[in-house]
Design a protein around this motif. Structure first.
Motif, short mmCIF file in Angstrom:
data_model
loop_
_atom_site.label_atom_id
_atom_site.label_comp_id
_atom_site.label_asym_id
_atom_site.label_seq_id
_atom_site.Cartn_x
_atom_site.Cartn_y
_atom_site.Cartn_z
N VAL A 150 -12.95 -95.95 94.48
CA VAL A 150 -11.88 -97.03 93.86
C VAL A 150 -12.43 -98.26 93.98
CG1 VAL A 150 -9.44 -97.59 94.51
CG2 VAL A 150 -9.81 -95.38 94.46
N ALA A 151 -13.05 -98.51 94.82
CA ALA A 151 -13.49 -99.94 95.07
C ALA A 151 -14.65 -100.34 94.15
CB ALA A 151 -13.94 -100.26 96.50
N VAL A 152 -15.40 -99.33 93.77
CA VAL A 152 -16.45 -99.60 92.88
C VAL A 152 -15.83 -99.79 91.44
CG1 VAL A 152 -18.20 -98.28 91.43
CG2 VAL A 152 -18.34 -98.46 93.98
N ALA A 153 -14.57 -98.91 91.03
CA ALA A 153 -14.03 -99.13 89.78
C ALA A 153 -13.43 -100.63 89.70
CB ALA A 153 -13.09 -97.98 89.85
N VAL A 154 -13.04 -100.93 91.11
CA VAL A 154 -12.12 -102.17 90.78
C VAL A 154 -13.17 -103.48 90.57
CG1 VAL A 154 -10.92 -103.88 92.45
CG2 VAL A 154 -10.16 -101.50 92.22
N HIS A 155 -14.27 -103.12 91.55
CA HIS A 155 -15.35 -104.20 91.43
C HIS A 155 -15.87 -104.22 89.86
CE1 HIS A 155 -15.34 -106.08 95.34
NE2 HIS A 155 -15.56 -104.67 95.83
N ARG A 156 -16.08 -103.18 89.21
CA ARG A 156 -16.72 -103.17 87.93
C ARG A 156 -15.38 -103.78 87.00
NH1 ARG A 156 -19.28 -97.39 87.92
NH2 ARG A 156 -21.18 -98.00 89.08
N ALA A 157 -14.06 -103.46 87.09
CA ALA A 157 -13.23 -103.72 86.12
C ALA A 157 -12.76 -105.38 86.36
CB ALA A 157 -11.93 -102.89 86.30
N VAL A 158 -12.81 -105.77 87.45
CA VAL A 158 -12.39 -106.98 87.76
C VAL A 158 -13.38 -107.73 88.57
CG1 VAL A 158 -10.56 -108.56 88.51
CG2 VAL A 158 -9.92 -106.16 87.91
N PRO A 159 -14.89 -107.88 88.23
CA PRO A 159 -15.86 -108.61 88.81
C PRO A 159 -15.28 -109.95 89.46
CG PRO A 159 -16.47 -108.54 86.61
CD PRO A 159 -14.93 -107.76 86.81
N GLN A 160 -15.63 -109.97 90.64
CA GLN A 160 -15.27 -111.37 91.45
C GLN A 160 -13.97 -111.81 91.65
OE1 GLN A 160 -17.80 -113.77 92.76
NE2 GLN A 160 -19.47 -112.53 92.46
N ALA A 161 -13.00 -111.07 91.00
CA ALA A 161 -11.64 -111.49 90.64
C ALA A 161 -10.74 -111.41 92.12
CB ALA A 161 -10.84 -110.80 89.85
N LEU A 162 -11.18 -110.13 92.57
CA LEU A 162 -10.48 -109.80 94.05
C LEU A 162 -11.18 -110.38 95.18
CD1 LEU A 162 -9.42 -106.39 93.06
CD2 LEU A 162 -8.05 -108.34 93.10
N THR A 163 -12.53 -110.53 95.32
CA THR A 163 -13.14 -111.16 96.41
C THR A 163 -13.26 -112.42 96.30
OG1 THR A 163 -15.09 -110.50 95.34
CG2 THR A 163 -14.30 -109.20 97.28
N GLY A 164 -13.04 -112.97 95.07
CA GLY A 164 -13.18 -114.67 94.73
C GLY A 164 -14.41 -115.20 95.23
N ALA A 165 -13.95 -116.24 95.90
CA ALA A 165 -15.15 -117.15 96.75
C ALA A 165 -15.57 -116.46 97.88
CB ALA A 165 -14.60 -118.59 96.72
N LEU A 191 -22.00 -98.36 94.74
CA LEU A 191 -21.34 -97.24 95.43
C LEU A 191 -22.34 -96.99 96.90
CD1 LEU A 191 -19.60 -94.82 95.72
CD2 LEU A 191 -21.12 -93.41 94.37
N PRO A 192 -23.55 -97.25 96.55
CA PRO A 192 -24.24 -96.93 98.10
C PRO A 192 -23.84 -98.04 99.09
CG PRO A 192 -25.75 -97.03 96.19
CD PRO A 192 -24.61 -97.24 95.64
N VAL A 193 -23.65 -99.25 98.71
CA VAL A 193 -23.28 -100.43 99.43
C VAL A 193 -21.89 -100.16 99.93
CG1 VAL A 193 -22.67 -102.70 99.49
CG2 VAL A 193 -24.57 -102.18 98.67
N LEU A 194 -20.97 -99.54 99.28
CA LEU A 194 -19.53 -99.40 99.45
C LEU A 194 -19.42 -98.20 100.30
CD1 LEU A 194 -17.95 -100.35 96.22
CD2 LEU A 194 -17.20 -101.32 98.37
N LEU A 195 -20.51 -97.13 100.31
CA LEU A 195 -20.26 -95.83 101.24
C LEU A 195 -20.82 -96.40 102.43
CD1 LEU A 195 -21.76 -93.01 98.60
CD2 LEU A 195 -19.42 -93.20 99.83
#
Length: 192
Positions: free
Chosen positions: A170-185, A117-121
């Motif tokens: 929302v982004a924190v929740a997505v990164h927790r639920a799907v780690p590395q899947a959306l940002t990929g490489a 959250l701090p980074v995303l904010l």
């Protein structure tokens, strides 16, 4: 047994989906506060979320796709606006600023080992600032009065503050639920 899509196809699909998501946010109409020439819209949360989840390259690509589709005439902006006219008016700088916004957010998020959250904010605050950096001077140029554009833009601060917090959550929740899947490489793995 089903085949998995190639990484290129999956990245392209994510990019297109986020461009479509930004378009969907245009369903919510903009409104004008205090006589400002630029509307308050929900749609500017889309580029922040694209950068937060897709990273710099794909997040920026999704916003570029959205902007290009709008410029060729599709009525994707809030209020059903489209074509080149919105880019030549007072809000044009903010629309172009969405590209830089997604890029800035994505670059910050990619460099974080864990985008909490701090980074995303911080990333989304920088993204909003990047949009203002282009939008306010452009608006001032259009109306011939930069100080007036800067003062009128203060009406955006409360709404943008709420949007950047919501996008970050929302982004924190997505990164927790799907780690590395959306940002990929796009994000380098953390070293131990």
């Amino acid at each position: 047994m089903s085949e998995r899509p190639s990484p290129t196809a999956a990245n392209l699909a994510r990019t297109v989906v986020f461009a479509a998501f930004i378009a969907v946010l245009g369903i919510f109409p903009g409104f004008y506060l205090a006589g400002a020439a630029v509307p308050v819209v929900l749609q500017n949360a889309g580029p922040l979320l694209a950068g937060s989840i897709l990273g710099a390259r794909r997040g920026t690509a999704s916003v570029l796709l959205f902007v290009a589709l709008t410029a060729i005439g599709l009525p994707l902006l809030s209020g059903g606006r489209g074509g080149i006219a919105p880019f030549l008016g007072p809000s044009g700088g903010f629309l172009l600023g969405w590209i830089l916004s997604a890029l800035v957010v994505g670059l910050i998020v990619q460099r974080a080992a864990q985008p909490g959250l701090p980074v995303l904010l911080l990333a989304n605050l920088a993204g909003v600032a990047a949009d203002y950096l282009i939008g306010i001077p452009y608006w001032g140029l259009m109306i011939g009065d930069l100080p007036s554009a800067a003062v009128q833009s203060l009406v955006f601060l409360p709404g943008d503050a709420v949007k950047l917090v919501a996008v970050s959550l929302v982004a924190v929740a997505v990164h927790r639920a799907v780690p590395q899947a959306l940002t990929g490489a796009a994000r380098r793995p953390a070293e131990n």
